[in-house]
Design an enzyme around this catalytic site. Structure first.
Site, PDB file in Angstrom:
ATOM      1  N   ASP A 164     -45.354   6.715 -29.715  1.00  8.82           N
ATOM      2  CA  ASP A 164     -45.817   7.401 -30.608  1.00  8.82           C
ATOM      3  C   ASP A 164     -46.938   7.467 -31.294  1.00  8.82           C
ATOM      4  OD1 ASP A 164     -42.845   7.120 -30.734  1.00  8.82           O
ATOM      5  OD2 ASP A 164     -42.959   8.655 -32.694  1.00  8.82           O
ATOM      6  N   HIS A 179     -48.618  10.350 -33.045  1.00  7.12           N
ATOM      7  CA  HIS A 179     -48.388  11.336 -34.511  1.00  7.12           C
ATOM      8  C   HIS A 179     -48.970  11.150 -35.140  1.00  7.12           C
ATOM      9  CE1 HIS A 179     -43.636  11.782 -34.708  1.00  7.12           C
ATOM     10  NE2 HIS A 179     -43.610  11.210 -34.535  1.00  7.12           N
ATOM     11  N   ASP A 227     -44.947  12.445 -28.338  1.00 10.61           N
ATOM     12  CA  ASP A 227     -45.246  12.049 -30.610  1.00 10.61           C
ATOM     13  C   ASP A 227     -46.612  12.445 -30.843  1.00 10.61           C
ATOM     14  OD1 ASP A 227     -42.378  12.932 -30.354  1.00 10.61           O
ATOM     15  OD2 ASP A 227     -42.289  11.137 -31.988  1.00 10.61           O
ATOM     16  N   ASP A 244     -47.689  16.024 -35.226  1.00 11.33           N
ATOM     17  CA  ASP A 244     -46.509  16.152 -36.718  1.00 11.33           C
ATOM     18  C   ASP A 244     -46.832  14.647 -37.303  1.00 11.33           C
ATOM     19  OD1 ASP A 244     -46.141  18.921 -36.084  1.00 11.33           O
ATOM     20  OD2 ASP A 244     -44.033  17.200 -35.796  1.00 11.33           O
ATOM     21  N   ARG A 245     -46.978  14.693 -38.587  1.00 17.66           N
ATOM     22  CA  ARG A 245     -47.237  13.390 -39.718  1.00 17.66           C
ATOM     23  C   ARG A 245     -48.352  13.705 -40.114  1.00 17.66           C
ATOM     24  NH1 ARG A 245     -41.740  13.407 -40.604  1.00 17.66           N
ATOM     25  NH2 ARG A 245     -39.876  12.766 -39.292  1.00 17.66           N
ATOM     26  N   ASN A 271     -39.752  14.111 -28.721  1.00 16.85           N
ATOM     27  CA  ASN A 271     -39.024  15.515 -29.666  1.00 16.85           C
ATOM     28  C   ASN A 271     -40.069  16.275 -30.615  1.00 16.85           C
ATOM     29  OD1 ASN A 271     -39.275  13.030 -31.397  1.00 16.85           O
ATOM     30  ND2 ASN A 271     -37.859  13.777 -33.034  1.00 16.85           N
ATOM     31  N   HIS A 272     -41.250  15.689 -31.197  1.00 21.07           N
ATOM     32  CA  HIS A 272     -42.062  15.972 -31.986  1.00 21.07           C
ATOM     33  C   HIS A 272     -42.754  17.057 -30.765  1.00 21.07           C
ATOM     34  CE1 HIS A 272     -41.175  15.272 -35.721  1.00 21.07           C
ATOM     35  NE2 HIS A 272     -40.538  14.158 -35.417  1.00 21.07           N
ATOM     36  N   HIS A 282     -38.577   9.208 -24.016  1.00 24.04           N
ATOM     37  CA  HIS A 282     -39.046   8.833 -25.881  1.00 24.04           C
ATOM     38  C   HIS A 282     -38.015   8.478 -25.898  1.00 24.04           C
ATOM     39  CE1 HIS A 282     -40.912   9.984 -29.335  1.00 24.04           C
ATOM     40  NE2 HIS A 282     -39.449  10.399 -29.764  1.00 24.04           N
ATOM     41  N   ARG A 336     -29.569  11.793 -36.514  1.00 23.37           N
ATOM     42  CA  ARG A 336     -30.752  12.927 -36.675  1.00 23.37           C
ATOM     43  C   ARG A 336     -30.044  14.002 -36.749  1.00 23.37           C
ATOM     44  NH1 ARG A 336     -35.407   9.817 -35.177  1.00 23.37           N
ATOM     45  NH2 ARG A 336     -35.290   7.501 -34.767  1.00 23.37           N
ATOM     46  N   HIS A 343     -39.860   6.957 -30.505  1.00 20.97           N
ATOM     47  CA  HIS A 343     -39.284   7.707 -30.740  1.00 20.97           C
ATOM     48  C   HIS A 343     -38.559   6.989 -32.653  1.00 20.97           C
ATOM     49  CE1 HIS A 343     -35.833  10.684 -31.954  1.00 20.97           C
ATOM     50  NE2 HIS A 343     -34.896  10.161 -31.643  1.00 20.97           N
TER      51      HIS A 343
END
Length: 878
Positions: free
Chosen positions: A171, A173, A200, A203-204, A232-233, A281, A335, A362
């Site tokens: 990730d 991010h 990923d 995001d963030r 997943n993002h 992932h 989750r 992840h």
């Protein structure tokens, strides 16, 4: 070497041990607990997002028919121009938006991608510049066309080049500095240095667009030198919640976000390196005996499915969301999607597919990589100092022909203006903000559970307003339901313990004050008028009662005066011999009976608060108290536009001593009508006098008791029931200081003395001074805010449905339709009046449109820090 002669080694060792213990308690332990808490809540946020999806879908169904009937209003096209930035960008409402202006550069990609073009992008991005919309759109379009043509299966095969390597990245991010650091340490993608990014990308962090542009361009430069798995993002609903949509909205218009979503759906779900190393992932699936060839058949060019009955869709969800665990077997993932799986599941999958290793991402791991399941699974995470709230390493794995991974750990290189580094204060602030949000979100459920514990405590001699510390931990653990949260450690930071102990020495916590401590601080620019408009409903109902009863009292006084005049006339007639005594006695007796009958209804006066006093006496039925239920019924009877649950909140706030009933003093203090009642023609001329009186009221409000009676009695030296000009001037002088001279104070006295009799009576005193006691009103607003706060993401999603032109604004009618649709799905709902007045308050510039992102972001939970018990508050005042 220094001599230790004469040194008491034992004492030195003891001092060192004490210092180490102090250091661990003060610095190491808090950091560990806060990071653990942050990560637990962060993971649970994803669960909440999944659980909210069903409501979002239902809300969308409610508003969809109305969307189809509406056209894009011309006024909204104009609204969009107000949000435009350079290169056609749209301004968003961002919590983490940069404070510096955005600077764009134009660099459309060449017909054939070149390394020089990519290096120029990297240079400009390092300076903090933003690629123009035309450049971004062209890159996304060409990347999507390539992926659509070249990738046709959900699992991709990759071969490690001879004398080369495949570098696997976890990730990132949106943390662009981590990508730069990886390229510095391992080199740019090339024929011998192949990269596999494991999802990923966004995001963030603030630079998800920049990461994607660099990776897309390297893919266009040479498709065999860089590969990208999906995470997943790479999912629309997560991008809407976890910042990427806001990032894109800050820089570009809505078409870029939609183009990015299409590109994400073209990414494969996993890769198989040299047919021996499976890179995915999330993790493995809920089914036994799954073959990779079955996974290849997954229909992956869509948004990630959830809770599907289709087996291939379940593979899809699990590959994005699952996590390994130590114990054997499978369980539902906390989750909210995928599963957690044990070493037996890993062993089965590897044996079935003849694998030597599984690499997944992840999960944040402190060292950047973490082996589990007897080193058969490696978790790889490449975003160092994640979100600025963690001081973790990032890492990447290099695979060569021997298939033995070699790991490199790092902290990202600092880049001016875009660095992400760990900061303990940032961690502390972010963690406690997440906890405050959860406490406020579950406010009603926590109150119910606490109240049940408190009722049980009565039998063991604990106050009905308090619970034990252990009970507090049990309730928050049960209601907020995040496994492994360190609530015992968090309790002193969230809920203050009472100075009193329980019968067995237990630590006690006032649970009502704990919950009242956390409330929403509304964005003043958006909703400063809403509270006044909304709560005026309650006040007006009582004030209408005041006016009605005051008018009745006036009529009774007039009739009483008429009877007195008649009696006086009859007495005069009797003295003169013109009226028979028997007739006089009969008439007088009847009038006295009538007067007695009227007066039996209770004393009335025209002074402020008379209606509230009458209402209280009527409700209390001579018991001296009103129950909460009686208060709610009374307000409903007065047609107050608050729902039953909201009125119950108001009643709870009126109950100062928390004994589930409202006393006369509690009621009257809140509902007296204390407002200037002066002649209209004097208002403009005497503004400064009114300002002085408001200031006086504010000072009294901020005093310990805010009690007008106490102030009046203190300065009524001769106890005549009225203040002379001299006495009232003393009030002004003592409380306002030297702000007004003697002449001005005398003018204020004359201003307040409305009947001009030279003294200021109680009625004139209370009419002149406004005391703002609004605690109960604000509690009602908190009740309504809680409903909106719990459903804020659903509201935002529905608002976007109406935002056909991507302007970030919707008109008033659309706003009302969304709120009314939400009302069908929530408990307790908002009343029609609340909806009407809410949108009126939000339309601050009167153009008929509302910025919905700003509306959602307006609800910010704060810690007032006010949960001391009565003794603590009195001590502080002293």
């Amino acid at each position: 070497m220094a001599s230790t002669k004469g040194v008491d080694v034992a004492k030195v060792t003891k001092i060192q041990a004490l210092w180490r213990g102090h250091f661990v308690r003060k610095y190491v332990a808090p950091k560990a607990y806060l990071q653990r808490t942050w990560n637990l809540i962060d993971n649970d946020e994803e669960r909440q997002g999944f659980e909210a999806d069903t409501q979002l879908e239902n809300l969308a169904k409610e508003v969809e028919p109305f969307v189809l009937q509406r056209q894009v209003p011309e006024k909204k096209q104009k609204k969009k121009k107000k949000h435009d930035r350079d290169a056609g960008s749209r301004k968003g409402s961002l919590k983490k938006a940069p404070t510096v202006p955005l600077v764009y550069f134009t660099a459309d990609p060449p017909a054939t991608m070149t390394l020089a073009y990519i290096e120029n992008l990297i240079t400009q991005f390092k300076k903090g510049y933003i690629l123009s919309q035309s450049g971004v759109a062209a890159i996304i379009e060409r990347f999507s066309a390539m992926m659509d043509e070249q990738v046709t299966e959900a699992v991709l095969d990759i071969t490690i080049p001879e004398d080369g390597s495949v570098c696997v990245i976890g990730d990132t991010h949106g943390q662009f500095v981590d990508l730069l650091t990886i390229f510095r340490l391992n080199g740019l993608p090339s024929e011998k240095t192949v990269y596999l990014f494991n999802g990923d990308y966004v995001d963030r962090g603030l630079r998800g667009v920049e990461i994607c542009m660099i990776l897309f361009c390297f893919k266009l430069l040479n498709p065999k030198q860089l590969f990208m798995n999906r995470g997943n993002h790479e999912c629309k609903r997560l991008n809407e919640k976890y910042y990427f949509e806001q990032e894109v909205g800050l820089k570009y218009d809505a078409t870029i976000f939609e183009a990015m979503q299409n590109a994400f759906t073209l990414l494969p779900l996993a890769s198989l390196v040299n047919k021996k190393i499976f890179v995915v992932h999330g993790g493995l699936t809920r089914h036994d005996g799954v073959k990779i060839d079955e996974m290849r058949k997954i229909e992956y060019r869509k948004q990630c499915p959830k809770k599907s009955d289709d087996v291939l869709d379940q593979y899809f969800e699990d590959m994005m969301w699952s996590d390994p665990r130590v114990s054997a077997g499978r369980e539902k993932n906390s989750r909210g999607a995928g599963i957690v799986f044990g070493p037996d599941v890993t062993e089965d999958f590897m044996r079935t597919n003849d694998l030597s290793l599984i690499i997944r991402s992840h999960e944040l791991v402190p060292k950047g990589y973490y082996p589990t399941h007897d080193h058969q699974i490696i978790t790889l995470f490449s975003a160092s100092n994640y979100c600025g709230t963690n001081d973790n390493y990032g890492a990447f794995a290099v695979l060569k022909q021997d298939l033995v991974p070699v790991f490199t750990r790092y902290h990202a290189d600092p880049v001016e203006g875009i660095s992400s580094k760990f900061d303990f204060e940032t961690l502390k602030i972010a963690t406690f903000q997440l906890i405050r949000d959860r406490i406020f979100h579950y406010r009603r459920e926590l109150m119910n559970e606490f109240a049940q514990k408190a009722r049980d405590n009565k039998e063991i001699g604990i106050s009905h307003k308090k619970i034990t510390r252990q009970q507090w931990v049990e309730v928050v653990s049960k209601v907020i339901a995040i496994p492994d949260m360190p609530w015992l450690w968090l309790q002193p930071h969230l809920a203050k313990a009472s100075h009193k102990k329980g019968p067995k020495g237990e630590t006690l916590i006032g649970y009502k004050r704990f919950l009242e401590r956390y409330r929403v601080m509304l964005n003043v620019d958006l909703v400063e008028h809403w509270e006044d408009m909304l709560l005026k409903e309650v006040c007006q109902a009582l004030y209408r009662s005041n006016s009605y009863l005051a008018e009745k009292a006036k009529q009774r006084r007039e009739r009483k005066k008429e009877r007195a005049d008649r009696r006086a006339q009859r007495k005069a007639n009797r003295i003169s011999g013109r009226e028979d005594k028997d007739t006089d006695d009969d008439g007088s007796d009847k009038e006295k009976e009538k007067e007695k009958e009227e007066e039996s209804g209770g004393e009335e006066s025209t002074e402020a608060g008379a209606g509230a006093e009458k209402a209280f006496k009527s409700l209390s039925r001579k018991t001296g108290k009103i129950t909460k239920a009686e208060f709610v019924e009374a307000m409903k009877g007065m047609s107050v536009e608050l729902t039953g649950s909201q009125l119950l909140v108001v009643a709870s706030k009126l109950d100062d001593n928390k004994d589930d009933s409202i006393t006369y003093d509690e009621f009257m203090t809140k509902f007296k009508v204390l407002y200037h009642d002066v002649e209209k023609e004097n208002r403009e001329r005497e503004k400064w006098m009114k300002g002085a009186l408001r200031e006086l009221g504010d000072i009294i409000t901020q005093s310990a008791s805010a009690d007008l009676h106490a102030v009046f009695d203190e300065f009524d030296k001769d106890k005549s029931g009225a203040l002379s000009y001299e006495e009232f001037s003393d009030v002004l002088k003592k409380l306002l200081g030297s702000s007004y001279d003697g002449v001005q104070r005398h003018q204020i006295c004359a201003f307040v003395d409305k009947d001009g009799n030279g003294v200021i009576d109680w009625k004139e005193f209370t009419s002149a001074i406004k005391v703002d006691n609004r605690a109960w009103q604000r509690e009602a607003v908190q009740s309504i805010c809680n409903v909106l706060f719990r459903n804020r993401y659903g509201l935002q999603k529905a608002f976007r449905t109406f935002d056909l032109d991507g302007s970030g604004a919707i008109d008033v009618d659309e706003f009302c339709l969304v709120i009314k649709a939400l009302n069908k799905l929530i408990e307790p709902p908002l009343s029609s009046t609340q909806v009407r007045k809410l949108h009126k308050a939000l339309d601050t510039n009167g153009d008929g449109t509302i910025s919905y992102d700003e509306f959602v972001e307006a609800f910010h939970v704060i810690d007032t820090g006010d949960d001391d018990d009565d003794h603590d508050r009195k001590s502080r005042k002293k």
